[in-house]
Design a protein around this motif. Structure first.
Motif, PDB file in Angstrom:
ATOM      1  N   UNK A 212      34.027  45.955  36.084  1.00 25.50           N
ATOM      2  CA  UNK A 212      34.126  47.420  36.010  1.00 25.50           C
ATOM      3  C   UNK A 212      34.584  48.011  37.339  1.00 25.50           C
ATOM      4  N   UNK A 213      34.022  47.542  38.437  1.00 26.23           N
ATOM      5  CA  UNK A 213      34.416  48.142  39.716  1.00 26.23           C
ATOM      6  C   UNK A 213      35.841  47.731  40.096  1.00 26.23           C
ATOM      7  N   UNK A 214      36.274  46.555  39.650  1.00 23.04           N
ATOM      8  CA  UNK A 214      37.657  46.165  39.906  1.00 23.04           C
ATOM      9  C   UNK A 214      38.625  47.061  39.162  1.00 23.04           C
ATOM     10  N   UNK A 215      38.321  47.328  37.905  1.00 20.72           N
ATOM     11  CA  UNK A 215      39.170  48.227  37.123  1.00 20.72           C
ATOM     12  C   UNK A 215      39.099  49.647  37.669  1.00 20.72           C
ATOM     13  N   UNK A 216      37.902  50.061  38.079  1.00 20.05           N
ATOM     14  CA  UNK A 216      37.724  51.414  38.601  1.00 20.05           C
ATOM     15  C   UNK A 216      38.414  51.649  39.924  1.00 20.05           C
ATOM     16  N   UNK A 218      41.343  51.030  40.550  1.00 22.23           N
ATOM     17  CA  UNK A 218      42.699  51.482  40.246  1.00 22.23           C
ATOM     18  C   UNK A 218      42.794  53.012  40.221  1.00 22.23           C
ATOM     19  N   UNK A 219      41.669  53.699  40.109  1.00 13.53           N
ATOM     20  CA  UNK A 219      41.670  55.162  40.142  1.00 13.53           C
ATOM     21  C   UNK A 219      41.897  55.689  41.558  1.00 13.53           C
ATOM     22  N   UNK A 220      41.633  54.852  42.564  1.00 17.40           N
ATOM     23  CA  UNK A 220      41.668  55.337  43.948  1.00 17.40           C
ATOM     24  C   UNK A 220      42.646  54.586  44.841  1.00 17.40           C
ATOM     25  N   UNK A 221      43.114  53.439  44.402  1.00 16.13           N
ATOM     26  CA  UNK A 221      44.109  52.662  45.148  1.00 16.13           C
ATOM     27  C   UNK A 221      45.338  52.459  44.280  1.00 16.13           C
ATOM     28  N   UNK A 222      46.508  52.386  44.924  1.00 13.78           N
ATOM     29  CA  UNK A 222      47.752  52.209  44.174  1.00 13.78           C
ATOM     30  C   UNK A 222      47.957  50.771  43.712  1.00 13.78           C
ATOM     31  N   UNK A 223      47.456  49.820  44.486  1.00 13.58           N
ATOM     32  CA  UNK A 223      47.597  48.404  44.135  1.00 13.58           C
ATOM     33  C   UNK A 223      46.223  47.754  44.218  1.00 13.58           C
ATOM     34  N   UNK A 224      45.807  47.115  43.137  1.00  9.56           N
ATOM     35  CA  UNK A 224      44.534  46.398  43.096  1.00  9.56           C
ATOM     36  C   UNK A 224      44.793  45.006  42.517  1.00  9.56           C
ATOM     37  N   UNK A 225      44.485  43.988  43.307  1.00 11.26           N
ATOM     38  CA  UNK A 225      44.667  42.606  42.874  1.00 11.26           C
ATOM     39  C   UNK A 225      43.333  41.889  42.966  1.00 11.26           C
ATOM     40  N   UNK A 226      42.996  41.107  41.931  1.00  8.49           N
ATOM     41  CA  UNK A 226      41.728  40.387  41.910  1.00  8.49           C
ATOM     42  C   UNK A 226      41.882  39.019  41.293  1.00  8.49           C
ATOM     43  N   UNK A 227      40.782  38.435  40.865  1.00  9.72           N
ATOM     44  CA  UNK A 227      40.814  37.077  40.307  1.00  9.72           C
ATOM     45  C   UNK A 227      41.757  36.900  39.121  1.00  9.72           C
ATOM     46  N   UNK A 228      42.008  37.954  38.362  1.00 11.52           N
ATOM     47  CA  UNK A 228      42.907  37.841  37.217  1.00 11.52           C
ATOM     48  C   UNK A 228      44.381  37.803  37.625  1.00 11.52           C
ATOM     49  N   UNK A 236      38.390  37.689  46.098  1.00  8.61           N
ATOM     50  CA  UNK A 236      38.341  39.053  46.630  1.00  8.61           C
ATOM     51  C   UNK A 236      39.214  40.014  45.824  1.00  8.61           C
ATOM     52  N   UNK A 237      38.887  41.311  45.964  1.00  8.19           N
ATOM     53  CA  UNK A 237      39.748  42.390  45.499  1.00  8.19           C
ATOM     54  C   UNK A 237      40.636  42.801  46.671  1.00  8.19           C
ATOM     55  N   UNK A 238      41.928  42.809  46.446  1.00  7.78           N
ATOM     56  CA  UNK A 238      42.861  43.370  47.422  1.00  7.78           C
ATOM     57  C   UNK A 238      43.067  44.826  47.030  1.00  7.78           C
ATOM     58  N   UNK A 239      42.573  45.744  47.841  1.00  9.47           N
ATOM     59  CA  UNK A 239      42.650  47.177  47.563  1.00  9.47           C
ATOM     60  C   UNK A 239      43.655  47.802  48.516  1.00  9.47           C
ATOM     61  N   UNK A 240      44.744  48.295  47.968  1.00 13.99           N
ATOM     62  CA  UNK A 240      45.871  48.767  48.784  1.00 13.99           C
ATOM     63  C   UNK A 240      46.201  50.214  48.475  1.00 13.99           C
ATOM     64  N   UNK A 241      46.351  51.013  49.513  1.00 11.82           N
ATOM     65  CA  UNK A 241      46.650  52.431  49.333  1.00 11.82           C
ATOM     66  C   UNK A 241      48.052  52.706  48.803  1.00 11.82           C
ATOM     67  N   UNK A 242      49.067  52.504  49.615  1.00  5.94           N
ATOM     68  CA  UNK A 242      50.432  52.750  49.130  1.00  5.94           C
ATOM     69  C   UNK A 242      50.929  51.606  48.264  1.00  5.94           C
ATOM     70  N   UNK A 243      51.935  51.869  47.452  1.00  5.11           N
ATOM     71  CA  UNK A 243      52.486  50.803  46.619  1.00  5.11           C
ATOM     72  C   UNK A 243      53.102  51.334  45.351  1.00  5.11           C
ATOM     73  N   UNK A 244      53.513  50.427  44.506  1.00  8.57           N
ATOM     74  CA  UNK A 244      54.248  50.774  43.296  1.00  8.57           C
ATOM     75  C   UNK A 244      53.357  51.046  42.108  1.00  8.57           C
ATOM     76  N   UNK A 245      52.075  50.870  42.241  1.00  9.51           N
ATOM     77  CA  UNK A 245      51.162  51.105  41.141  1.00  9.51           C
ATOM     78  C   UNK A 245      50.982  49.889  40.274  1.00  9.51           C
ATOM     79  N   UNK A 246      50.034  49.036  40.646  1.00 11.70           N
ATOM     80  CA  UNK A 246      49.796  47.797  39.909  1.00 11.70           C
ATOM     81  C   UNK A 246      48.307  47.481  39.962  1.00 11.70           C
ATOM     82  N   UNK A 247      47.743  47.138  38.821  1.00 11.09           N
ATOM     83  CA  UNK A 247      46.300  46.881  38.751  1.00 11.09           C
ATOM     84  C   UNK A 247      46.051  45.643  37.910  1.00 11.09           C
ATOM     85  N   UNK A 248      45.597  44.582  38.557  1.00 11.79           N
ATOM     86  CA  UNK A 248      45.284  43.374  37.809  1.00 11.79           C
ATOM     87  C   UNK A 248      44.265  42.531  38.573  1.00 11.79           C
TER      88      UNK A 248
END
Length: 248
Positions: A212-216, A218-228, A236-248
């Motif tokens: 849930x927190x990994x998916x959530x 994506x509401x505050x960071x433009x790029x979120x990368x995790x185990x999936x 780890x979750x890679x939480x990135x501010x700028x970017x093209x908009x990707x959540x996985x």
């Protein structure tokens, strides 16, 4: 239709159009006065002219207020300070055109959770604080019946190129400018410690919380990368501010 009646029709349409423009101008002016007045009846978290309050309820204008704070370092720092976030100011780090930290500071505490002292930029700290307050803590209370005492991380700034499953990429990592932070897990107020490496795939409330927190995020960071995403992000979750908009 005679020429005279045609001219009258044109004048009527022109007058109607002008009246509509004047009406919209007056309505817009009245709305602006209402919103900008110090005693506006509209709550600040619904008012696009007010500055962001980190702990206010999330509304349709929150993202707009957040973007303004992200674009203004002074407002970014003021927003963090008002919410009680510990982000001590440091001189900007300038290494070269690819590496450095603008809006630099040391982050050691979010609104409710500690963070092991980490150098990052104000925009990253603000996004992380929004995630912690509006996603992480509510999810912990809802799914685990407790609060998050601390976030564990692998750091934010690292002057390096991007890494992929195939090796090093030619592009520069967002870590090179502290525009991202890597979160490995959390410490809970009841003494439990959760990590993505150990708990992501284990059935139960702990895994549900991490998902849930990994998916959530994506509401505050433009790029979120995790185990999936791939094996490089298994821990780890890679939480990135700028970017093209990707959540996985």
């Amino acid at each position: 239709m005679t020429k005279r009646s045609g001219r009258r029709r044109i004048m009527y349409l022109a007058a109607s159009f002008f009246s509509i423009i004047v009406f919209l101008f007056l309505v817009g002016s009245a709305g602006y006065v209402l919103l900008s007045h110090p005693k506006s009846p509209l709550p600040d978290h619904w008012n696009p002219l007010r500055d962001l309050t980190l702990t206010a309820p999330v509304t349709l204008v929150t993202k707009y207020q957040l973007n303004r704070a992200l674009a203004d370092e002074a407002q970014c720092r003021a927003t963090l300070s008002e919410a009680g976030v510990a982000f001590s100011e440091m001189e900007d780090l300038v290494v070269d055109q690819n590496c450095g930290i603008s809006g630099r500071g040391e982050l050691s505490r979010l609104v409710r959770a500690r963070v092991g002292g980490v150098e990052t930029r104000c925009t990253t700290a603000l996004r992380l604080a929004m995630w912690e307050y509006h996603v992480v803590q509510p999810a912990a209370q809802d799914l685990l019946g407790t609060q998050v005492r601390a976030l564990r991380h692998l750091g934010s700034y690292n002057c390096r190129r991007m890494r992929t499953a195939q090796g090093q990429n030619s592009g520069w990592s967002s870590h090179a400018t502290a525009d991202s932070i890597d979160i490995t897990g959390v410490e809970l107020a009841d003494g439990r410690t959760l990590s993505l490496l150990q708990d992501w795939s284990t059935p139960g409330a702990e895994a549900a919380f991490l998902h849930r927190i990994g998916q959530g995020a994506c509401d505050w960071f433009r790029v979120v990368l995790g185990p999936n995403f791939n094996r490089l992000h298994a821990d780890h979750f890679h939480l990135q501010g700028p970017g093209w908009g990707y959540c996985r």
